[in-house]
Write a protein that holds these residues in place. Structure first.
Motif, mmCIF file in Angstrom:
data_model
loop_
_atom_site.group_PDB
_atom_site.id
_atom_site.type_symbol
_atom_site.label_atom_id
_atom_site.label_comp_id
_atom_site.label_asym_id
_atom_site.label_seq_id
_atom_site.Cartn_x
_atom_site.Cartn_y
_atom_site.Cartn_z
ATOM 1 N N ALA A 130 0.813 -1.225 0.000
ATOM 2 C CA ALA A 130 0.000 0.000 0.000
ATOM 3 C C ALA A 130 0.846 1.275 0.000
ATOM 4 O O ALA A 130 0.567 2.208 -0.757
ATOM 5 N N ARG A 131 1.881 1.344 0.820
ATOM 6 C CA ARG A 131 2.697 2.566 0.902
ATOM 7 C C ARG A 131 3.491 2.787 -0.381
ATOM 8 O O ARG A 131 3.651 3.925 -0.826
ATOM 9 N N GLN A 132 3.979 1.727 -0.990
ATOM 10 C CA GLN A 132 4.702 1.878 -2.254
ATOM 11 C C GLN A 132 3.752 2.344 -3.348
ATOM 12 O O GLN A 132 4.081 3.232 -4.134
ATOM 13 N N ARG A 133 2.553 1.770 -3.379
ATOM 14 C CA ARG A 133 1.558 2.167 -4.380
ATOM 15 C C ARG A 133 1.171 3.634 -4.184
ATOM 16 O O ARG A 133 1.089 4.405 -5.131
ATOM 17 N N GLU A 134 0.981 4.012 -2.927
ATOM 18 C CA GLU A 134 0.606 5.387 -2.615
ATOM 19 C C GLU A 134 1.702 6.358 -3.057
ATOM 20 O O GLU A 134 1.422 7.369 -3.706
ATOM 21 N N ALA A 135 2.948 6.056 -2.739
ATOM 22 C CA ALA A 135 4.065 6.924 -3.117
ATOM 23 C C ALA A 135 4.192 7.006 -4.639
ATOM 24 O O ALA A 135 4.381 8.091 -5.199
ATOM 25 N N PHE A 136 4.073 5.868 -5.308
ATOM 26 C CA PHE A 136 4.198 5.835 -6.767
ATOM 27 C C PHE A 136 3.107 6.680 -7.426
ATOM 28 O O PHE A 136 3.391 7.483 -8.314
ATOM 29 N N VAL A 137 1.870 6.496 -7.003
ATOM 30 C CA VAL A 137 0.753 7.235 -7.608
ATOM 31 C C VAL A 137 0.904 8.735 -7.370
ATOM 32 O O VAL A 137 0.731 9.545 -8.287
ATOM 33 N N LEU A 138 1.259 9.128 -6.163
ATOM 34 C CA LEU A 138 1.408 10.551 -5.866
ATOM 35 C C LEU A 138 2.560 11.171 -6.648
ATOM 36 O O LEU A 138 2.436 12.269 -7.188
ATOM 37 N N ARG A 139 3.699 10.476 -6.691
ATOM 38 C CA ARG A 139 4.893 11.029 -7.348
ATOM 39 C C ARG A 139 4.755 11.053 -8.868
ATOM 40 O O ARG A 139 5.031 12.066 -9.501
ATOM 41 N N TYR A 140 4.343 9.951 -9.452
ATOM 42 C CA TYR A 140 4.439 9.837 -10.900
ATOM 43 C C TYR A 140 3.130 10.049 -11.639
ATOM 44 O O TYR A 140 3.147 10.450 -12.797
ATOM 45 N N TRP A 141 2.006 9.797 -11.007
ATOM 46 C CA TRP A 141 0.738 10.025 -11.687
ATOM 47 C C TRP A 141 0.130 11.356 -11.291
ATOM 48 O O TRP A 141 -0.442 12.038 -12.107
ATOM 49 N N GLU A 142 0.258 11.705 -10.022
ATOM 50 C CA GLU A 142 -0.245 13.003 -9.579
ATOM 51 C C GLU A 142 0.812 14.092 -9.754
ATOM 52 O O GLU A 142 0.541 15.265 -9.563
ATOM 53 N N GLU A 143 2.040 13.690 -10.064
ATOM 54 C CA GLU A 143 3.155 14.581 -10.354
ATOM 55 C C GLU A 143 3.490 15.531 -9.215
ATOM 56 O O GLU A 143 3.834 16.685 -9.418
ATOM 57 N N LEU A 144 3.387 15.035 -7.980
ATOM 58 C CA LEU A 144 3.830 15.815 -6.836
ATOM 59 C C LEU A 144 5.334 15.639 -6.699
ATOM 60 O O LEU A 144 5.879 14.594 -7.044
ATOM 61 N N ASP A 145 6.013 16.674 -6.177
ATOM 62 C CA ASP A 145 7.447 16.492 -5.946
ATOM 63 C C ASP A 145 7.649 15.702 -4.649
ATOM 64 O O ASP A 145 6.683 15.344 -3.962
ATOM 65 N N VAL A 146 8.905 15.420 -4.319
ATOM 66 C CA VAL A 146 9.199 14.565 -3.166
ATOM 67 C C VAL A 146 8.670 15.185 -1.871
ATOM 68 O O VAL A 146 8.075 14.498 -1.040
ATOM 69 N N ALA A 147 8.875 16.488 -1.700
ATOM 70 C CA ALA A 147 8.434 17.161 -0.471
ATOM 71 C C ALA A 147 6.910 17.132 -0.350
ATOM 72 O O ALA A 147 6.368 16.868 0.732
ATOM 73 N N GLU A 148 6.210 17.378 -1.445
ATOM 74 C CA GLU A 148 4.742 17.358 -1.415
ATOM 75 C C GLU A 148 4.224 15.951 -1.138
ATOM 76 O O GLU A 148 3.268 15.776 -0.385
ATOM 77 N N THR A 149 4.865 14.966 -1.735
ATOM 78 C CA THR A 149 4.458 13.576 -1.506
ATOM 79 C C THR A 149 4.673 13.192 -0.048
ATOM 80 O O THR A 149 3.823 12.558 0.571
ATOM 81 N N ALA A 150 5.827 13.604 0.502
ATOM 82 C CA ALA A 150 6.117 13.313 1.912
ATOM 83 C C ALA A 150 5.080 13.959 2.820
ATOM 84 O O ALA A 150 4.594 13.338 3.775
ATOM 85 N N ALA A 151 4.714 15.197 2.514
ATOM 86 C CA ALA A 151 3.703 15.883 3.325
ATOM 87 C C ALA A 151 2.346 15.185 3.208
ATOM 88 O O ALA A 151 1.644 15.009 4.212
ATOM 89 N N ALA A 152 1.984 14.767 2.013
ATOM 90 C CA ALA A 152 0.694 14.098 1.811
ATOM 91 C C ALA A 152 0.651 12.736 2.494
ATOM 92 O O ALA A 152 -0.382 12.331 3.017
#
Length: 194
Positions: free
Chosen positions: A132-154
């Motif tokens: 779940a956490r890997q899927r969440e990070a992948f979707v936020l970073r690469y599909w939602e196009e958030l940067d690392v800091a935004e993904t970490a905050a989310a």
């Protein structure tokens, strides 16, 4: 402070992307719709006094927390259902990736659409296999196009954790898609951004 019109415009702008993201996370369109609506209500209710510029990060955080709440409730519900039910089987509906991703383009011919939809189905199956956490990070970073800091905050974790989860997700997806005969070049030929 955001006006009612600004809040409405923001929610209208992000609703489809939030739904797709949540549908991937929970694999149930009805639950995903409920989660997105709850997150939107929480944003409008509790953060109307915040500036509109803060809304994207606030909404992502609220959406992630609401999704986690859904999983907690599901875990408890499944525990009690399995304890008190002699049947113990849950209605395990198949997740339909094609309902959540647009694979048709106005210029696409039917053969390309079929090939793209089959590729997206393979990617969806590979995504489902991720933790779940890997899927969440992948979707936020690469599909939602958030940067690392935004993904970490989310996600409510450190930037290093996001990088680790993304790296592991990309590795697992590359292996899984490679085994299915889809390398990066084949994905690009089929019109899918890796």
């Amino acid at each position: 402070m955001a006006s009612a019109q600004e809040i409405s415009d923001f929610l209208r702008q992000i609703e489809k992307r939030a739904f797709r993201q949540t549908a991937y996370a929970v694999r149930d369109d009805h639950a995903a719709l409920d989660i997105v609506q709850d997150a939107m209500l929480k944003l409008a209710d509790k953060y109307a006094n915040k500036p509109i510029a803060e809304y994207p990060m606030l909404f992502q955080r609220i959406l992630q927390n609401t999704t986690r709440d859904f999983w907690r409730r599901q875990k408890v519900r499944n525990l009690w259902t399995s304890l008190f039910s002699s049947f113990g089987s849950q209605d395990d509906e198949e997740f339909d990736l094609l309902e959540t991703i647009d694979v048709e383009g106005p210029e696409s011919d039917p053969a390309e659409q079929l090939q793209r939809s089959q590729t997206m189905a393979l990617i969806g199956k590979a995504l489902e296999k991720l933790p779940a956490r890997q899927r969440e990070a992948f979707v936020l970073r690469y599909w939602e196009e958030l940067d690392v800091a935004e993904t970490a905050a989310a996600m409510g974790c450190s930037e290093g954790s996001v990088k680790t989860h993304c790296s592991r997700a990309v590795g697992a997806l590359s292996l899984s898609l490679g085994q299915a005969g889809l390398g990066v070049q084949k994905l690009q030929k089929r019109g899918v951004k890796p």
